[in-house]
Design an enzyme around this catalytic site. Structure first.
Site, PDB file in Angstrom:
ATOM      1  N   ALA A  43       0.828  -1.203   0.000  1.00  0.00           N
ATOM      2  CA  ALA A  43       0.000   0.000   0.000  1.00  0.00           C
ATOM      3  C   ALA A  43       0.863   1.255   0.000  1.00  0.00           C
ATOM      4  O   ALA A  43       0.574   2.222  -0.712  1.00  0.00           O
ATOM      5  CB  ALA A  43      -0.926  -0.001   1.220  1.00  0.00           C
ATOM      6  N   ASP A  44       1.939   1.258   0.800  1.00  0.00           N
ATOM      7  CA  ASP A  44       2.837   2.416   0.811  1.00  0.00           C
ATOM      8  C   ASP A  44       3.511   2.580  -0.545  1.00  0.00           C
ATOM      9  O   ASP A  44       3.675   3.695  -1.048  1.00  0.00           O
ATOM     10  CB  ASP A  44       3.907   2.254   1.899  1.00  0.00           C
ATOM     11  CG  ASP A  44       3.380   2.652   3.265  1.00  0.00           C
ATOM     12  OD1 ASP A  44       2.276   3.211   3.335  1.00  0.00           O
ATOM     13  OD2 ASP A  44       4.072   2.389   4.266  1.00  0.00           O
ATOM     14  N   LYS A 127      -5.466 -11.905  -8.263  1.00  0.00           N
ATOM     15  CA  LYS A 127      -4.068 -11.487  -8.441  1.00  0.00           C
ATOM     16  C   LYS A 127      -3.217 -12.253  -7.425  1.00  0.00           C
ATOM     17  O   LYS A 127      -3.230 -11.939  -6.236  1.00  0.00           O
ATOM     18  CB  LYS A 127      -3.924  -9.978  -8.248  1.00  0.00           C
ATOM     19  CG  LYS A 127      -2.516  -9.457  -8.517  1.00  0.00           C
ATOM     20  CD  LYS A 127      -2.468  -7.942  -8.390  1.00  0.00           C
ATOM     21  CE  LYS A 127      -1.068  -7.427  -8.707  1.00  0.00           C
ATOM     22  NZ  LYS A 127      -0.051  -7.917  -7.754  1.00  0.00           N
ATOM     23  N   ASP A 129      -0.239 -13.491  -5.198  1.00  0.00           N
ATOM     24  CA  ASP A 129       0.914 -12.836  -4.584  1.00  0.00           C
ATOM     25  C   ASP A 129       2.075 -13.825  -4.566  1.00  0.00           C
ATOM     26  O   ASP A 129       2.290 -14.550  -3.598  1.00  0.00           O
ATOM     27  CB  ASP A 129       0.570 -12.386  -3.161  1.00  0.00           C
ATOM     28  CG  ASP A 129       1.622 -11.441  -2.594  1.00  0.00           C
ATOM     29  OD1 ASP A 129       2.514 -11.028  -3.356  1.00  0.00           O
ATOM     30  OD2 ASP A 129       1.550 -11.132  -1.393  1.00  0.00           O
ATOM     31  N   LYS A 299      -8.974  -7.710 -17.423  1.00  0.00           N
ATOM     32  CA  LYS A 299      -8.371  -7.579 -18.747  1.00  0.00           C
ATOM     33  C   LYS A 299      -9.470  -7.541 -19.800  1.00  0.00           C
ATOM     34  O   LYS A 299     -10.483  -8.248 -19.679  1.00  0.00           O
ATOM     35  CB  LYS A 299      -7.450  -8.771 -19.048  1.00  0.00           C
ATOM     36  CG  LYS A 299      -6.312  -8.948 -18.057  1.00  0.00           C
ATOM     37  CD  LYS A 299      -5.525 -10.233 -18.315  1.00  0.00           C
ATOM     38  CE  LYS A 299      -4.440 -10.445 -17.279  1.00  0.00           C
ATOM     39  NZ  LYS A 299      -3.745 -11.745 -17.443  1.00  0.00           N
ATOM     40  N   LYS A 323      -6.659  -3.524  -6.265  1.00  0.00           N
ATOM     41  CA  LYS A 323      -6.045  -3.988  -5.021  1.00  0.00           C
ATOM     42  C   LYS A 323      -7.067  -4.068  -3.890  1.00  0.00           C
ATOM     43  O   LYS A 323      -8.002  -3.269  -3.811  1.00  0.00           O
ATOM     44  CB  LYS A 323      -4.894  -3.058  -4.614  1.00  0.00           C
ATOM     45  CG  LYS A 323      -3.703  -3.073  -5.555  1.00  0.00           C
ATOM     46  CD  LYS A 323      -3.010  -4.432  -5.536  1.00  0.00           C
ATOM     47  CE  LYS A 323      -1.627  -4.377  -6.138  1.00  0.00           C
ATOM     48  NZ  LYS A 323      -0.618  -3.722  -5.320  1.00  0.00           N
ATOM     49  N   CYS A 431      27.830   5.885  16.253  1.00  0.00           N
ATOM     50  CA  CYS A 431      29.185   6.452  16.309  1.00  0.00           C
ATOM     51  C   CYS A 431      29.311   7.676  17.194  1.00  0.00           C
ATOM     52  O   CYS A 431      30.435   8.155  17.430  1.00  0.00           O
ATOM     53  CB  CYS A 431      29.679   6.784  14.904  1.00  0.00           C
ATOM     54  SG  CYS A 431      28.840   8.211  14.140  1.00  0.00           S
ATOM     55  N   CYS A 446      23.014  11.124  10.449  1.00  0.00           N
ATOM     56  CA  CYS A 446      24.307  11.117  11.121  1.00  0.00           C
ATOM     57  C   CYS A 446      25.319  11.875  10.268  1.00  0.00           C
ATOM     58  O   CYS A 446      25.395  11.678   9.054  1.00  0.00           O
ATOM     59  CB  CYS A 446      24.772   9.680  11.347  1.00  0.00           C
ATOM     60  SG  CYS A 446      26.499   9.521  11.837  1.00  0.00           S
ATOM     61  N   CYS A 452      31.289   6.403  10.769  1.00  0.00           N
ATOM     62  CA  CYS A 452      30.138   5.740  11.392  1.00  0.00           C
ATOM     63  C   CYS A 452      30.088   4.300  10.904  1.00  0.00           C
ATOM     64  O   CYS A 452      29.925   4.057   9.697  1.00  0.00           O
ATOM     65  CB  CYS A 452      28.851   6.474  11.018  1.00  0.00           C
ATOM     66  SG  CYS A 452      27.353   5.667  11.636  1.00  0.00           S
TER      67      CYS A 452
END
Length: 704
Positions: A43-44, A127, A129, A299, A323, A431, A446, A452
């Site tokens: 989803a992200d 669909k 996975d 389709k 989805k 570090c 950082c 580091c």
């Protein structure tokens, strides 16, 4: 984290965000498709791609060479031979709302010139996975099997595919050439049995069936794959010597006649209402199917109409994936850990009391950055109604796809009385260097650079990755081992390992997993990479915002390492000819340019680069054969909307003909190709008296 509306973005903010999105989505592609270790949720990923597309739609002239809109999958994994697909393996555009399906149908009818009363039927199928696979048969015999890879080139997994019982070795009555495409997957029951066996023998267990299937198919030893319970659903095809049928549904039936497993839930739908009804039916059965699906694919059924509709740069116009919505669960947030990445980014991770979300046990979640934890976006606006996130909180976990989820909400009624707000560190936990957050950046980083340990290790992992130096036998595990032992501290040290073999490194052959031969092979592999292509070197440096596509772009523009290096040094004042030339490269914006120039003009980093280059024979970038090209050596600018090809396709064609494609118009520009909405660039070109062509004129001009 809440993001500013696309409509409110300035051009500079849009350019910077497109650069960040390109880097984030490229890494997500590598993690999912190549490493089988997803880092962000489906989803992200989908949300970020949608935002990238929305910004590109508003600022089409800012579309990057390495735009995620033009990417499919990721580079093939190491350890396998590579197979070039006769026909590119495409991805699918996504739908998330019912209205998207109506819009899909409307747009196809408009494209085909059909009225609402004209018939337009679809197939609808789950669909799966899993892992995409293409099987090539010649005269009915299985000749090769390849993963999708980057869409153009995949891994040769033929020996492993032969062990899957759903894949026939021989087909009767097949066309002379037949490429069958589908998905390798693992059922829930088989996944549970496999993890139980792995745990009993002390082996690696898998997070979910998709990772288990991908890891099993990519075993270098096919005997291991044979012991893994892999399955295969066929649903498409690539190259054919003759058509399978006149419709999608009839072609699927033909594949079933060839003894392939096809999904029994595939159905014909006469209109969007029927499509959505079938979507609901599949959604209600999702939990009891016995295998993972993450949506329904639609389709156009008529293959002649599919041919008329054709393709965009990476997706077919005639198909779309609808989805399923994300999944949610509540659990306890036990601890917030801070991880330091290659670019120094401090990334907070939630350690959770394990909870099952959609059939998968999760114990970690991303918390994005310090603003997200504090309950605000990076502009100070409240998210989650301003509720912060604390250790000990009862939190809602959001998940879409079998990957690391994120914390979506907090139940304040269950917050412990003694809880304290989380204090985000301003000192690197690895570090001790200052962790600085620059103005306009959502991430604290950082400042320690290569001192580091976390950054040094991650940068060297990037350096030896497949798209960079790709040293056989030298991967992430070896980087960690040799860094811990003090044998390498920066990339240049890799090329002095052989010289040190007589001293501390004589231990290598006696360590577990190493011997005289394997140690020798490692040094030989390192020596082979002393001679290396310019794009790989640029990418290997791990400069922020400079991905694989941008590295190739820079290599083509400058041609040689000395020319590239000199340009980065000369561009340091950030004005003048070198700076203007860098910004003129179509696909290079101010954000990327600043990163490049900073890397070559920061003393410690520059010295590290110099020490590395001293060991290398860097090859000139390949130049296209442009004999007879009408645009060889000319500078071309594309502006406005192109209607017969994507901007990426137009650019690639121009560069193949020897043209230099620029993102800005100047007196040095030779040709401006102006589509609808060209605006200020076309006006400037007219003021300068430059050659201006519309899209048809451009295609006619280069036709010879």
């Amino acid at each position: 984290m809440a993001e500013p509306a696309v409509e409110t973005l300035s051009e500079e903010a849009a350019r910077a965000e497109l650069a960040a999105l390109a880097e984030t989505l490229s890494q997500a592609n590598r993690a999912y498709h190549t490493d089988d270790a997803p880092e962000i949720s489906d989803a992200d990923y989908d949300r970020l791609k949608q935002r990238n597309a929305a910004i590109e739609a508003r600022f089409p002239h800012l579309k990057r060479e390495d735009s995620p809109s033009d990417q499919v999958g990721s580079a093939p994994a190491e350890g396998f031979g590579k197979i070039r697909h006769a026909q590119r393996m495409m991805s699918l555009s996504n739908a998330f709302e019912d209205a998207d399906i109506t819009d899909f149908d409307t747009s196809l009818r408009r494209y085909l010139g059909l009225s609402e009363d004209d018939a337009l039927t679809y197939t609808a199928e789950p669909k799966i996975d899993g892992l995409s696979l293409s099987l090539r048969y010649e005269n009915g015999k299985l000749m090769q099997a390849a993963t999708r890879g980057n869409g153009s080139e995949g891994e040769n997994v033929t020996a492993n595919a032969r062990t899957i019982t759903d894949i026939p070795e021989q087909i009767d009555g097949a066309p002379e050439v037949l490429e069958v495409r589908g998905e390798v997957y693992m059922s829930h029951a088989d996944f549970a049995d496999l993890n139980a066996r792995q745990e009993a023998r002390g082996g690696k267990t898998f997070a979910n069936p998709r990772n288990a299937a991908a890891g099993s198919l990519r075993q270098l030893d096919a005997r291991i794959t044979r012991d893994r319970p892999l399955r295969f659903f066929a649903y498409a095809w690539g190259e054919l010597s003759e058509p399978l049928a006149e419709t999608q549904m009839a072609a699927i039936a033909r594949l079933k006649d060839f003894r392939f497993e096809t999904n029994p839930l595939t159905a014909i739908c006469e209109n969007p209402d029927a499509i959505l009804a079938h979507y609901r039916k599949i959604e209600t059965q999702r939990a009891t199917l016995g295998y993972d699906i993450d949506g329904v694919v639609y389709k156009v059924n008529d293959l002649a109409l599919q041919a008329r509709l054709g393709f965009r740069s990476t997706t077919p116009r005639w198909a779309i994936a609808h989805k399923f919505p994300a999944e949610l669960a509540w659990t306890r947030l036990e601890k917030i850990d801070i991880q330091v990445g290659r670019t120094g980014a401090l990334s907070p991770v939630a350690r959770l009391t394990p909870v099952t979300v959609g059939g998968v046990v999760v114990s970690n979640a991303t918390l994005h950055n310090e603003d997200y934890i504090a309950g605000r976006d990076n502009e100070g606006n409240p998210i989650r109604d301003g509720k912060d996130i604390r250790e000990g909180d009862w939190v809602q976990v959001y998940r879409a796809g079998d990957v690391i989820p994120k914390v979506a909400d907090v139940d304040l009624s269950k917050r412990p009385a003694e809880s304290q707000p989380f204090v985000f560190p301003t000192i690197c936990p690895e570090c001790g260097s200052d962790a600085i957050r620059e103005e306009g950046d959502a991430i604290r980083r950082c400042s320690g650079g290569m001192i580091c340990p976390a950054q040094a290790i991650e940068k060297m992992k990037h350096f030896v990755s497949r798209s960079a130096f790709d040293i056989e036998g030298f991967g992430a595990k070896q980087v960690e081992q040799f860094y811990t032992d003090g044998w390498i501290k920066e990339p240049a040290d890799i090329f002095t390992l052989k010289d040190n073999y007589g001293s501390g490194l004589q231990q290598l052959k006696n360590r577990e997993g190493w011997g005289e031969k394997s140690a020798g092979n490692l040094f030989d592999a390192i020596d082979e990479r002393r001679r290396i292509a310019l794009p790989r070197v640029i990418f290997s440096l791990g400069i922020r915002h400079v991905g694989e596509s941008a590295s190739a772009l820079l290599a083509r523009h400058y041609g040689t390492w000395p020319a590239f290096e000199a340009a980065m040094v000369n561009a340091a004042p950030m004005d003048g000819a070198a700076w203007d030339d860098l910004l003129s490269i179509d696909g290079v914006g101010a954000v990327m340019a600043h990163s490049l120039v900073a890397a070559f003009n920061q003393s410690a980093e520059r010295q590290s680069i110099d020490r590395l280059v001293a060991h290398l024979d860097i090859q000139e970038a390949e130049r296209p054969n442009t004999e007879g090209s009408p645009v060889a050596g000319k500078t071309v600018v594309f502006t406005g909307t192109l209607e017969r090809m994507t901007r990426a396709e137009a650019k690639a064609r121009a560069e193949a003909l020897g043209a230099k494609v620029s993102g800005s118009v100047s007196a040095k520009t030779d040709i401006v190709v102006a589509g609808p909405g060209a605006g200020s660039k076309e006006k400037k070109a007219r003021d300068l008296g430059l050659m201006i062509l519309d899209e048809d004129g451009w295609l006619e001009f280069i036709a010879g």
